[in-house]
Write an enzyme that holds these catalytic residues in place. Structure first.
Site, PDB file in Angstrom:
ATOM      1  N   ARG A   1       1.981 -13.306   2.867  1.00 27.79           N
ATOM      2  CA  ARG A   1       3.060 -12.635   2.136  1.00 27.79           C
ATOM      3  C   ARG A   1       4.394 -13.238   2.562  1.00 27.79           C
ATOM      4  NH1 ARG A   1       5.986  -7.413   3.526  1.00 27.79           N
ATOM      5  NH2 ARG A   1       7.302  -7.095   1.704  1.00 27.79           N
TER       6      ARG A   1
ATOM      7  N   HIS B   1      13.654  -9.374  -0.753  1.00 24.96           N
ATOM      8  CA  HIS B   1      13.586  -8.906   0.633  1.00 24.96           C
ATOM      9  C   HIS B   1      15.005  -9.023   1.205  1.00 24.96           C
ATOM     10  CE1 HIS B   1      10.585  -8.221   4.133  1.00 24.96           C
ATOM     11  NE2 HIS B   1      11.783  -8.018   4.641  1.00 24.96           N
TER      12      HIS B   1
ATOM     13  N   GLU C   1      10.973  -2.479   0.757  1.00 21.97           N
ATOM     14  CA  GLU C   1      11.677  -1.381   1.437  1.00 21.97           C
ATOM     15  C   GLU C   1      13.045  -1.072   0.826  1.00 21.97           C
ATOM     16  OE1 GLU C   1      11.850  -1.949   5.654  1.00 21.97           O
ATOM     17  OE2 GLU C   1       9.673  -2.048   5.860  1.00 21.97           O
TER      18      GLU C   1
ATOM     19  N   ASN D   1       4.825  -0.300   4.141  1.00 22.24           N
ATOM     20  CA  ASN D   1       5.122  -0.838   5.466  1.00 22.24           C
ATOM     21  C   ASN D   1       5.149   0.337   6.420  1.00 22.24           C
ATOM     22  OD1 ASN D   1       5.433  -3.256   4.159  1.00 22.24           O
ATOM     23  ND2 ASN D   1       7.635  -3.433   4.495  1.00 22.24           N
TER      24      ASN D   1
ATOM     25  N   TYR E   1       5.588   1.572  10.299  1.00 16.85           N
ATOM     26  CA  TYR E   1       5.974   1.255  11.680  1.00 16.85           C
ATOM     27  C   TYR E   1       5.932   2.470  12.598  1.00 16.85           C
ATOM     28  CZ  TYR E   1       7.237  -3.444  10.263  1.00 16.85           C
ATOM     29  OH  TYR E   1       7.176  -4.741   9.793  1.00 16.85           O
TER      30      TYR E   1
ATOM     31  N   GLU F   1       3.115  -4.451   5.743  1.00 13.88           N
ATOM     32  CA  GLU F   1       3.695  -4.786   7.056  1.00 13.88           C
ATOM     33  C   GLU F   1       3.261  -3.730   8.068  1.00 13.88           C
ATOM     34  OE1 GLU F   1       7.976  -5.275   7.327  1.00 13.88           O
ATOM     35  OE2 GLU F   1       7.992  -6.444   5.467  1.00 13.88           O
TER      36      GLU F   1
HETATM   37  C1  FCB Z   1      10.813  -4.072   8.243  1.00 17.61           C
HETATM   38  C2  FCB Z   1      11.310  -5.253   7.421  1.00 17.61           C
HETATM   39  C3  FCB Z   1      10.952  -6.585   8.003  1.00 17.61           C
HETATM   40  C4  FCB Z   1      11.040  -6.602   9.512  1.00 17.61           C
HETATM   41  C5  FCB Z   1      10.324  -5.424  10.118  1.00 17.61           C
HETATM   42  C6  FCB Z   1      10.349  -5.382  11.625  1.00 17.61           C
HETATM   43  O1  FCB Z   1      11.591  -2.962   7.974  1.00 17.61           O
HETATM   44  O2  FCB Z   1      10.769  -5.194   6.113  1.00 17.61           O
HETATM   45  O3  FCB Z   1      11.765  -7.549   7.390  1.00 17.61           O
HETATM   46  O4  FCB Z   1      12.345  -6.691   9.898  1.00 17.61           O
HETATM   47  O5  FCB Z   1      10.871  -4.237   9.626  1.00 17.61           O
END
Ligand code: FCB
Length: 458
Positions: free
Chosen positions: A93, A137, A182, A308, A310, A368
């Protein structure tokens, strides 16, 4: 980077997880983005982006750096695709830099920019890597920002025209398209908190930007489909499970409010439900202007949802704050990455289960997921990033768990193939499975990357 003289102890919390636990059709990939890796900002006819301008403003980037060179991927892409191939992923990607294609955002097309991505895509196909292209992006052409940026309706039209140009050229070979990465970050970090480009702090503008990003997604999807028949088209959202800071009714209500803008503001209109009424009511005169037909456009059917993931967020009531104020409080006693992000594989299971249950968007891809830690180096140069390896393994186990609970999760993309320019944090935060020495541009697989490669090979 910390140098140690012997291998750190192996993590004791590694779950047993194997590729064979996943369906054979599961897509394994890794992710990058243009501004974070390409460099060569003045080459190949590329125009200025809002990130070039933002980085040039003193005090914006933690280490005063920029993406001007980054991983020099613009010149080193064959080696980087080889790295992805050697890691054993089947998909890559990447994102396309709008100012490489249209240096001033619209009008004259820069053929050299299209040629670059055309070669890159051919390079993937030659290696058997499936290209997953993200159109936006965050690197908006600066000329469009000068004309109002995403707050201006004309930027929506410019995005659709850009999507048309790119998919006309690459649509025969790229079969997976992501409109936006995002949009919450682009809108809120860029226009409310001001910590990302274009560095503005205007709540009403941030909400208008949210809306325009979503409309531009909706209007671009049919154009992409027309130019790239048989392609799968979707959008990638950053979503966060929410939990209350206490069992008080006030904190529970704060979670609902926060969830309204963080998650439902995006998921609801994409699912054809319009904007969430509770969040809309809180916005008052900060609510965006919505034209007739916009909500229908946003609700265009897509082939997948990119998520994504995290970290989860813990939310507390904060009386007297505006509707847009974040009320996130750090939880104590939980593991965190070097960024301070709470590590919660269970949060990923909860989030995926909830999105599938409440919205049933069809196939979901984790586009992600990854972590940053202070990398530990042995005298022989090996990078033994045990924490990243553990993070990865535990989140793969969480992905397996989500599938077991019935979530149609069809792929996982690790963030990131390479250490890279981490936005406002500059080069301070390393997320790569591959270490990059930014002085020599030497790439070295970290222990986490080796672990992932072994996982994928078995
Ligand atoms: C996300 C972003 C990516 C990267 C990660 C750590 O929010 O999409 O570009 O910075 O965090």
């Amino acid at each position: 980077m910390t140098v140690v003289d012997r291998d750190p102890p192996a993590p004791t919390d590694l779950p047993a997880v194997a590729r064979g636990d996943f369906p054979a059709s599961f897509v394994w990939g890794c992710s990058t983005s243009s501004y974070q890796i390409e460099g060569a900002v003045h080459e190949g006819g590329r125009g200025e982006s809002i990130w070039d301008r933002f980085c040039a403003t003193p005090g914006r980037i933690r280490d005063g750096s920029s993406g001007a060179v980054a991983c020099d991927h613009y010149h080193r892409w064959p080696q980087d695709l080889d790295l992805a191939l050697d890691m054993g992923v089947g998909a890559y990607r990447f994102s396309i830099a709008w100012p490489r294609i249209l240096p001033t955002g619209r009008g004259a097309v820069n053929e050299a920019g299209l040629d670059f991505y055309s070669r890159l895509v051919d390079g993937m196909l030659e290696r058997g890597l499936q290209p997953w292209a993200t159109l936006y992006h965050w690197d908006l052409p600066q000329a469009l920002q000068d004309a109002g940026g995403w707050a201006a309706r004309e930027t929506v039209d410019a995005f659709v025209a850009y999507a048309d140009i790119v998919t006309r050229r690459l649509g025969d070979r790229v079969k997976h398209w992501i409109t936006h990465n995002e949009p919450w970050c682009a809108a809120f970090l860029g226009h409310l908190e001001g910590c990302h480009a274009p560095g503005l702090r205007d709540p009403a503008m941030a909400m208008q930007v949210c809306h325009h990003l979503l409309v531009s997604h909706g209007l671009a999807v049919p154009v992409i489909r027309a130019r790239s028949p048989q392609a799968q088209v979707g959008i990638t959202l950053s979503l966060h499970p929410q939990m209350p800071a206490s069992d008080s009714a006030a904190d529970a209500a704060a979670v609902v409010r926060h969830d309204g803008l963080r998650n439902r503001w995006w998921l609801d209109p994409l699912a054809g439900r319009g904007y969430p009424a509770d969040a809309w009511a809180l916005l008052g005169d900060q609510a965006p202007q919505v034209r007739e037909g916009d909500l229908q456009a946003i609700a265009v059917p897509t082939d997948f949802l990119g998520i994504n993931y995290y970290f989860p967020e813990c939310v507390a009531d904060a009386p007297g704050e505006g509707a847009l104020q974040l009320r996130v409080v750090p939880r104590t006693g939980v593991p965190r990455t070097a960024f301070g992000w709470e590590i919660s594989p269970q949060g990923m299971v909860d989030l995926l289960t909830r999105v599938h249950r409440d919205y049933a968007p069809g196939p979901i891809y984790l586009t992600e997921n990854g972590s940053t830690f202070d990398d530990v180096v042995l005298p022989d140069g090996r990078i033994v990033d045990a924490e990243r390896r553990s993070y990865l393994a535990r989140h793969l186990a969480a992905a397996r768990e989500a599938i077991a609970r019935g979530v149609p999760l069809e792929g996982y993309f690790a963030w990131s193939l390479l250490d890279n320019f981490e936005w406002a944090e500059g080069y301070v935060r390393r997320f790569g499975l591959t270490h990059v020495d930014f002085t020599t541009q030497q790439r070295r697989l970290k222990a986490s990357g080796e672990w992932f490669a072994q996982f994928l090979r078995r």
